[in-house]
Design an enzyme around this catalytic site. Structure first.
Site, PDB file in Angstrom:
ATOM      1  CB  CYS A  61      13.599   9.242   7.804  1.00 17.01           C
ATOM      2  SG  CYS A  61      14.852   8.112   6.859  1.00 17.01           S
TER       3      CYS A  61
ATOM      4  CD  GLU B 206      10.108  13.334  10.738  1.00 12.48           C
ATOM      5  OE1 GLU B 206       9.018  13.021  10.956  1.00 12.48           O
ATOM      6  OE2 GLU B 206      11.191  12.689  10.424  1.00 12.48           O
TER       7      GLU B 206
ATOM      8  CD  GLU C  82      13.331   1.313   7.981  1.00  9.06           C
ATOM      9  OE1 GLU C  82      13.197   1.701   6.964  1.00  9.06           O
ATOM     10  OE2 GLU C  82      14.247   0.431   7.976  1.00  9.06           O
TER      11      GLU C  82
ATOM     12  CE  LYS D  87      -1.788   3.129   2.073  1.00  5.67           C
ATOM     13  NZ  LYS D  87      -1.631   4.544   1.635  1.00  5.67           N
TER      14      LYS D  87
HETATM   15  P1  NAD Z   1       2.554   8.898   7.154  1.00  6.62           P
HETATM   16  O1  NAD Z   1       2.769   7.900   8.441  1.00  6.62           O
HETATM   17  O2  NAD Z   1       1.468   9.835   7.009  1.00  6.62           O
HETATM   18  O3  NAD Z   1       2.097   7.495   6.011  1.00  6.62           O
HETATM   19  C1  NAD Z   1       3.026   6.569   5.570  1.00  6.62           C
HETATM   20  C2  NAD Z   1       2.018   5.615   4.935  1.00  6.62           C
HETATM   21  O4  NAD Z   1       1.124   5.178   6.255  1.00  6.62           O
HETATM   22  C3  NAD Z   1       1.131   5.924   4.007  1.00  6.62           C
HETATM   23  O5  NAD Z   1       1.141   5.107   2.840  1.00  6.62           O
HETATM   24  C4  NAD Z   1      -0.320   6.043   4.577  1.00  6.62           C
HETATM   25  O6  NAD Z   1      -1.266   5.945   3.745  1.00  6.62           O
HETATM   26  C5  NAD Z   1      -0.068   5.034   5.582  1.00  6.62           C
HETATM   27  N1  NAD Z   1      -0.963   5.332   6.819  1.00  6.62           N
HETATM   28  C6  NAD Z   1      -1.587   6.457   7.289  1.00  6.62           C
HETATM   29  N2  NAD Z   1      -2.319   6.085   8.337  1.00  6.62           N
HETATM   30  C7  NAD Z   1      -2.376   4.847   8.354  1.00  6.62           C
HETATM   31  C8  NAD Z   1      -2.948   3.906   9.264  1.00  6.62           C
HETATM   32  N3  NAD Z   1      -3.698   4.111  10.359  1.00  6.62           N
HETATM   33  N4  NAD Z   1      -3.114   2.465   8.937  1.00  6.62           N
HETATM   34  C9  NAD Z   1      -2.011   2.043   7.973  1.00  6.62           C
HETATM   35  N5  NAD Z   1      -1.540   2.869   7.197  1.00  6.62           N
HETATM   36  C10 NAD Z   1      -1.723   4.126   7.413  1.00  6.62           C
HETATM   37  O7  NAD Z   1       4.054   9.232   6.845  1.00  6.62           O
HETATM   38  P2  NAD Z   1       4.402  10.225   5.502  1.00  6.62           P
HETATM   39  O8  NAD Z   1       3.961  11.559   5.670  1.00  6.62           O
HETATM   40  O9  NAD Z   1       4.071   9.488   4.387  1.00  6.62           O
HETATM   41  O10 NAD Z   1       5.637  10.276   5.508  1.00  6.62           O
HETATM   42  C11 NAD Z   1       6.712  11.078   6.137  1.00  6.62           C
HETATM   43  C12 NAD Z   1       7.177  10.313   7.529  1.00  6.62           C
HETATM   44  O11 NAD Z   1       7.948   9.118   7.012  1.00  6.62           O
HETATM   45  C13 NAD Z   1       8.288  11.075   8.308  1.00  6.62           C
HETATM   46  O12 NAD Z   1       7.968  10.929   9.685  1.00  6.62           O
HETATM   47  C14 NAD Z   1       9.595  10.339   7.958  1.00  6.62           C
HETATM   48  O13 NAD Z   1      10.611  10.598   8.944  1.00  6.62           O
HETATM   49  C15 NAD Z   1       9.027   9.221   7.898  1.00  6.62           C
HETATM   50  N6  NAD Z   1      10.426   8.276   7.137  1.00  6.62           N
HETATM   51  C16 NAD Z   1      11.024   7.280   7.927  1.00  6.62           C
HETATM   52  C17 NAD Z   1      12.007   6.676   7.247  1.00  6.62           C
HETATM   53  C18 NAD Z   1      12.894   5.933   7.835  1.00  6.62           C
HETATM   54  O14 NAD Z   1      13.673   4.879   7.413  1.00  6.62           O
HETATM   55  N7  NAD Z   1      12.822   5.699   9.366  1.00  6.62           N
HETATM   56  C19 NAD Z   1      12.258   6.835   6.029  1.00  6.62           C
HETATM   57  C20 NAD Z   1      11.625   7.721   5.258  1.00  6.62           C
HETATM   58  C21 NAD Z   1      10.285   8.244   5.868  1.00  6.62           C
END
Ligand code: NAD
Length: 503
Positions: A300, A397, A266, A191
């Site tokens: 990230c 963040e 992550e 997804k």
């Molecule tokens: P997000 O958590 O809003 O969304 C990530 C994914 O989760 C999307 O596909 C979203 O549709 C899905 N999602 C949202 N709510 C959900 C739920 N209740 N159940 C299941 N899936 C759900 O994150 P974002 O805004 O897309 O990405 C940015 C974040 O990702 C930042 O916090 C960044 O630090 C983090 N990130 C971490 C790493 C790492 O390796 N640690 C790498 C890249 C990004």
């Protein structure tokens, strides 16, 4: 070097089919609209133009995909490692062949600059090659003999898994999860993030074309609270590999509780880059700038907090301001661009909201903070100086091109500030004092630390964070530990004494 006009013309050719047919799900090897027929729009952050309508999957589509993944699992899990290896290398070949298309689509969908995305597509191919070569060893175990027994361990794939990815560098991050899961013998329901669905579709197509059997990788687009939530709750899905915000990780853990999901998270970061006055300050300056302003700061592992020793702070800030003001903000497909637009209006509002918060809290806005143009979500790279550790811009963040600079007097104070946030993904240390580098990195609460370096990833090393930045590690055997079950079988070697009851 190709220019912006050439990139735009080529992109237009690649997008034509999505404009006509939309971006469909891929379930059991078949491209399908959502079962409900619903769609959502994906728009470019460059000018908000419509890229395509995307299938809006929900629980019913997830169920169909999970069933397809379950049906495909026994044969894929049983396939010889050498055959999985060959298919994964073929996927890498096709990614390389289509690297330009992937990079163009990624830039247009996410706003990331071409100069970084062209490498990210190739990095995705490397991820597949790396795990392809490990596939034949995925099942390997150990022999652990005692005087009485020979213990033999083995690994087997856990089953169908869910992969949920964010929008910042979606292609590369998807390959990071999908390649090890396939190498382990798992089947997958992916997804992708709703803000950037384009390249997940390209990857699913490439995998099918490379000979991955139908149902081994399934793609369901949709919202987090719809398709994402349903995936984390589905009883046939044995584990969830998730990359995204810490808050979402916490929700996923709750959602997965009833079905006892194994999770790998992550999550977010507020990573420190600590510059001592004995460091190579020219190199430190380059790395500080690169690690917060590359990838639009939507990274990230970005070093979003600069901790600079007070003896050099003023000079370092002067040089920093000059360079930050010279960073080129522009069209992501222009090869000269260093920063493109932020992904979406909601994210633009969040990032610029922090510009206001930082000023209200009393930090000095030393560079940027303003919107560029009146179309798209472009923002000038931003620098706050004279911040204090408890300010929101030093704790939360922001996930954009915003650097918060704090100063410190000595090592103890630097460590206290560095560790004084809820996150612990990466840390960067700049010093030419070897003993201090060793001591300081030992004290830093982070999953990954680079000393006198920016983030340079080596695939066999563990990738992941501590505290609110994550659970589990990616990379080599760490990935297999997540996607596989361990089994121990003990064989008696002779007539060891068995306690006799009821004699
Ligand atoms: P997000 O958590 O809003 O969304 C990530 C994914 O989760 C999307 O596909 C979203 O549709 C899905 N999602 C949202 N709510 C959900 C739920 N209740 N159940 C299941 N899936 C759900 O994150 P974002 O805004 O897309 O990405 C940015 C974040 O990702 C930042 O916090 C960044 O630090 C983090 N990130 C971490 C790493 C790492 O390796 N640690 C790498 C890249 C990004």
């Amino acid at each position: 070097m190709t220019d912006l006009a050439t990139h735009l013309a080529r992109l237009d050719g690649h997008l034509a089919r999505f404009r006509d047919r939309g971006i469909l799900n891929l379930i059991g090897g078949e491209s399908r609209p959502a079962l409900s027929g619903a769609t959502f729009d994906t728009r470019s952050p460059v000018d908000e133009s419509l890229i395509a309508r995307v299938a809006l999957g929900d629980a019913a589509d997830i169920d169909a995909a999970a069933r397809a993944a379950k049906a495909a699992f026994p044969a894929w899990a049983a396939l010889e490692g050498a055959k999985r290896k060959a298919i994964l290398h073929r996927i890498a070949d096709l990614i390389e062949e289509r690297a330009e298309e992937i990079a163009l689509c990624e830039c247009w969908d996410t706003g990331q600059a071409w100069r970084f995305m062209s490498k990210a597509a190739l990095r995705g191919a490397e991820n597949f090659r790396y795990f392809a070569d490990l596939a034949p060893q995925a099942r390997d175990g150990q022999a652990l003999p005692t005087a009485t027994h020979l213990n033999v361990t083995s690994r087997s794939p856990i089953g169908p898994v869910g992969v949920i990815t964010p929008w910042n560098t979606p292609f590369m991050l998807s390959t990071w999860k999908i390649a090890p899961a396939l190498a382990a013998g798992c089947t997958i329901v992916h997804k992708p993030a709703e803000f950037s669905p384009l390249t997940a579709r390209l990857l699913a197509e490439i995998c099918l074309e490379a000979g991955l059997p139908p149902g081994v990788l399934n793609l369901v687009n949709g919202m987090g609270e719809g398709a994402g939530k349903a995936l984390t709750e589905h009883p046939d899905i044995k584990a969830i590999a998730f990359v995204g915000e810490s808050r979402t990780g916490s929700m996923i853990m709750k959602q997965g509780a009833d079905t006892l999901k194994r999770v790998h998270f992550e999550l977010g970061g507020k990573n420190p880059v600590v510059v001592f006055d004995d460091a190579d300050l020219d190199r430190a300056l380059d790395a500080v700038i690169f690690m917060i302003y590359s990838l639009n700061g939507e990274r990230c592992t970005s070093s979003s907090r600069l901790l600079v020793q007070n003896t050099i702070a003023d000079d370092f800030h002067t040089r920093l301001v000059e360079r930050v003001n010279a960073i080129r903000v522009g069209h992501p497909l222009d090869p000269a661009t260093e920063i493109g637009p932020l992904i979406h209006k909601t994210h633009f509002d969040k990032v610029t909201g922090y510009v206001a918060i930082g000023q209200q809290d009393g930090a000095t806005l030393a560079a940027g903070g303003t919107r560029v143009g009146d179309q798209g979500w472009f923002v000038r790279p931003t620098l706050f100086t004279h911040a204090t550790p408890q300010m929101r811009i030093a704790q939360e963040e922001i996930f954009g091109p915003v650097l918060t600079s704090l100063s410190f007097a000595d090592e103890d104070e630097a460590l206290a500030i560095a560790n004084g946030v809820p996150y612990g993904l990466t840390g960067y240390v700049w010093t030419n004092d070897l003993t201090r580098a060793l001591r300081f990195s030992q004290g830093l609460e982070a999953g990954m630390i680079w000393v006198n370096s920016e983030n340079v990833r080596h695939l066999p090393t563990p990738f992941g964070g501590v505290k609110n930045s994550g659970i589990g590690r990616d990379g080599a055997k760490w990935s297999f530990e997540f996607y596989m079950e361990q089994k121990n079988t003990a064989f008696a070697l002779g007539q060891h004494k068995i306690q006799r009851l009821g004699v």
